[in-house]
Scaffold this active site. Structure first.
Site, PDB file in Angstrom:
ATOM      1  N   HIS A  77       0.857  -1.199  -0.095  1.00 29.77           N
ATOM      2  CA  HIS A  77      -0.048  -0.209   0.005  1.00 29.77           C
ATOM      3  C   HIS A  77       0.752   1.189  -0.021  1.00 29.77           C
ATOM      4  O   HIS A  77       0.664   2.167  -0.646  1.00 29.77           O
ATOM      5  CB  HIS A  77      -0.910   0.023   1.344  1.00 29.77           C
ATOM      6  N   LYS A  84     -14.857  -8.109   6.664  1.00 28.66           N
ATOM      7  CA  LYS A  84     -13.987  -9.082   7.458  1.00 28.66           C
ATOM      8  C   LYS A  84     -13.754  -8.534   8.758  1.00 28.66           C
ATOM      9  O   LYS A  84     -13.645  -7.440   8.947  1.00 28.66           O
ATOM     10  CB  LYS A  84     -12.448  -9.200   6.675  1.00 28.66           C
ATOM     11  N   SER A  92      -2.824  -8.006   3.558  1.00 24.99           N
ATOM     12  CA  SER A  92      -2.912  -7.826   4.782  1.00 24.99           C
ATOM     13  C   SER A  92      -3.136  -9.233   5.733  1.00 24.99           C
ATOM     14  O   SER A  92      -2.516  -9.328   6.723  1.00 24.99           O
ATOM     15  CB  SER A  92      -4.175  -6.770   5.212  1.00 24.99           C
ATOM     16  N   ARG A 122      -2.295  -6.374  -8.037  1.00 23.81           N
ATOM     17  CA  ARG A 122      -1.125  -7.115  -7.756  1.00 23.81           C
ATOM     18  C   ARG A 122      -0.898  -8.263  -8.599  1.00 23.81           C
ATOM     19  O   ARG A 122       0.233  -8.523  -8.843  1.00 23.81           O
ATOM     20  CB  ARG A 122      -1.173  -7.781  -6.155  1.00 23.81           C
TER      21      ARG A 122
HETATM   22  N1  COA Z   1      -0.109  -4.286  -1.757  1.00 21.12           N
HETATM   23  C1  COA Z   1      -0.586  -4.890  -0.983  1.00 21.12           C
HETATM   24  N2  COA Z   1      -1.775  -5.378  -0.519  1.00 21.12           N
HETATM   25  C2  COA Z   1      -2.939  -5.129  -1.405  1.00 21.12           C
HETATM   26  C3  COA Z   1      -2.609  -4.084  -2.365  1.00 21.12           C
HETATM   27  C4  COA Z   1      -1.540  -3.541  -2.389  1.00 21.12           C
HETATM   28  N3  COA Z   1      -1.098  -2.786  -3.331  1.00 21.12           N
HETATM   29  N4  COA Z   1      -3.745  -3.756  -2.699  1.00 21.12           N
HETATM   30  C5  COA Z   1      -4.676  -4.377  -2.059  1.00 21.12           C
HETATM   31  N5  COA Z   1      -4.259  -5.153  -1.207  1.00 21.12           N
HETATM   32  C6  COA Z   1      -4.632  -6.338  -0.378  1.00 21.12           C
HETATM   33  C7  COA Z   1      -5.360  -5.681   1.101  1.00 21.12           C
HETATM   34  O1  COA Z   1      -4.200  -5.860   1.874  1.00 21.12           O
HETATM   35  C8  COA Z   1      -6.323  -6.360   1.332  1.00 21.12           C
HETATM   36  O2  COA Z   1      -5.811  -7.706   1.844  1.00 21.12           O
HETATM   37  P1  COA Z   1      -6.966  -8.547   2.917  1.00 21.12           P
HETATM   38  O3  COA Z   1      -8.028  -9.221   1.971  1.00 21.12           O
HETATM   39  O4  COA Z   1      -5.864  -9.809   3.154  1.00 21.12           O
HETATM   40  O5  COA Z   1      -7.329  -7.704   3.772  1.00 21.12           O
HETATM   41  C9  COA Z   1      -6.788  -6.983  -0.116  1.00 21.12           C
HETATM   42  O6  COA Z   1      -5.940  -6.868  -0.878  1.00 21.12           O
HETATM   43  C10 COA Z   1      -8.275  -6.172  -0.272  1.00 21.12           C
HETATM   44  O7  COA Z   1      -7.595  -4.809  -0.548  1.00 21.12           O
HETATM   45  P2  COA Z   1      -8.553  -3.573   0.218  1.00 21.12           P
HETATM   46  O8  COA Z   1      -7.664  -2.507  -0.796  1.00 21.12           O
HETATM   47  O9  COA Z   1      -8.274  -3.567   1.531  1.00 21.12           O
HETATM   48  O10 COA Z   1      -9.759  -3.508  -0.556  1.00 21.12           O
HETATM   49  P3  COA Z   1     -11.005  -4.130   0.183  1.00 21.12           P
HETATM   50  O11 COA Z   1     -11.634  -5.094  -0.706  1.00 21.12           O
HETATM   51  O12 COA Z   1     -10.872  -4.209   1.512  1.00 21.12           O
HETATM   52  O13 COA Z   1     -11.782  -2.497   0.194  1.00 21.12           O
HETATM   53  C11 COA Z   1     -13.071  -0.882  -1.203  1.00 21.12           C
HETATM   54  C12 COA Z   1     -12.287  -2.110  -1.335  1.00 21.12           C
HETATM   55  C13 COA Z   1     -12.904  -0.046   0.262  1.00 21.12           C
HETATM   56  C14 COA Z   1     -12.566  -0.145  -2.591  1.00 21.12           C
HETATM   57  C15 COA Z   1     -14.817  -1.189  -1.386  1.00 21.12           C
HETATM   58  O14 COA Z   1     -15.047  -2.338  -0.531  1.00 21.12           O
HETATM   59  C16 COA Z   1     -15.534  -0.171  -1.408  1.00 21.12           C
HETATM   60  O15 COA Z   1     -15.625   0.829  -2.420  1.00 21.12           O
HETATM   61  N6  COA Z   1     -16.223  -0.150  -0.149  1.00 21.12           N
HETATM   62  C17 COA Z   1     -17.348   1.095  -0.032  1.00 21.12           C
HETATM   63  C18 COA Z   1     -18.698   0.818  -0.361  1.00 21.12           C
HETATM   64  C19 COA Z   1     -18.898   0.903  -1.849  1.00 21.12           C
HETATM   65  O16 COA Z   1     -18.799   1.929  -2.562  1.00 21.12           O
HETATM   66  N7  COA Z   1     -19.312  -0.369  -2.472  1.00 21.12           N
HETATM   67  C20 COA Z   1     -19.719  -0.401  -4.006  1.00 21.12           C
HETATM   68  C21 COA Z   1     -18.334  -0.472  -4.723  1.00 21.12           C
HETATM   69  S1  COA Z   1     -18.758  -0.609  -6.422  1.00 21.12           S
END
Ligand code: COA
Length: 163
Positions: free
Chosen positions: A19, A43, A130, A92
């Site tokens: 990140h 989660k 993560s 990734r």
């Molecule tokens: N390097 C390392 N890890 C990375 C990474 C990077 N560059 N990019 C993503 N990851 C990992 C994260 O650590 C996370 O790991 P985990 O699943 O083991 O916890 C995983 O990839 C998911 O990434 P994250 O960025 O945490 O995304 P998310 O899926 O939790 O959240 C949102 C995505 C917040 C963008 C999405 O849920 C959202 O927009 N929510 C708001 C509600 C909404 O608008 N919904 C409609 C969407 S169309």
């Protein structure tokens, strides 16, 4: 001149060096990056939203162009409230692509003026997530160099109190 603001959203439980790399590269493109920490993640998080935000703040103490904030509800509504022109997401591996494509298409439909920008994660960070960091740390593995120092300390403390 108008500031170009990007939102970098995620659950950040906790922030990893993957990140961090995406944020640093976004700073070369945008004037300001708002790291949006999602409040209610589906989660079960190890760290609460205040701890997750604090670790990001500690990592970017010397970078005034990074703002750490929390949000809930629709990402595009939040992006509009912040005056952001873009949402930044890191890719990734090919496995990330389908989910990200779906989200970016939906977000474009909801708010066509906010563009999603994808940055490819660096090779050395492509395998980090993560959850994997938490699992390795919980089993006594070394996560040094994969997460910022403040995360390493908090991770050890959190896992010790859990034992
Ligand atoms: N390097 C390392 N890890 C990375 C990474 C990077 N560059 N990019 C993503 N990851 C990992 C994260 O650590 C996370 O790991 P985990 O699943 O083991 O916890 C995983 O990839 C998911 O990434 P994250 O960025 O945490 O995304 P998310 O899926 O939790 O959240 C949102 C995505 C917040 C963008 C999405 O849920 C959202 O927009 N929510 C708001 C509600 C909404 O608008 N919904 C409609 C969407 S169309």
């Amino acid at each position: 001149m108008l500031e170009r603001i990007a939102i970098y959203p995620g659950s950040f439980d906790p922030i990893t060096n993957g990140h961090v790399g995406i944020i640093q590269r976004s700073l070369r493109i945008f004037d300001r990056v708002v790291v949006g920490v999602l409040r209610n993640i589906s989660k079960k998080p190890l760290f609460n939203v205040e701890e997750r935000s604090a670790m990001i703040q500690e990592t970017f103490l010397d970078e005034p162009r990074v703002e750490v904030d929390t949000f809930e509800g629709l990402l595009v509504t939040y992006a509009e409230q912040k005056g952001a022109v873009a949402i930044v997401r890191g890719l990734r591996a090919i496995a990330d692509f389908e989910y990200e494509l779906q989200m970016s298409n939906m977000n474009r439909r909801l708010a066509p003026e906010v563009t999603t920008i994808f940055l490819m994660a660096e090779d050395r960070h492509a395998y980090i997530s993560s959850s994997l960091i938490k699992e390795v740390a919980a089993l006594g593995g070394d996560v040094h160099g994969l997460v910022p120092p403040s995360v390493e300390h908090r991770l050890m403390a959190a896992l010790q109190t859990k034992r």
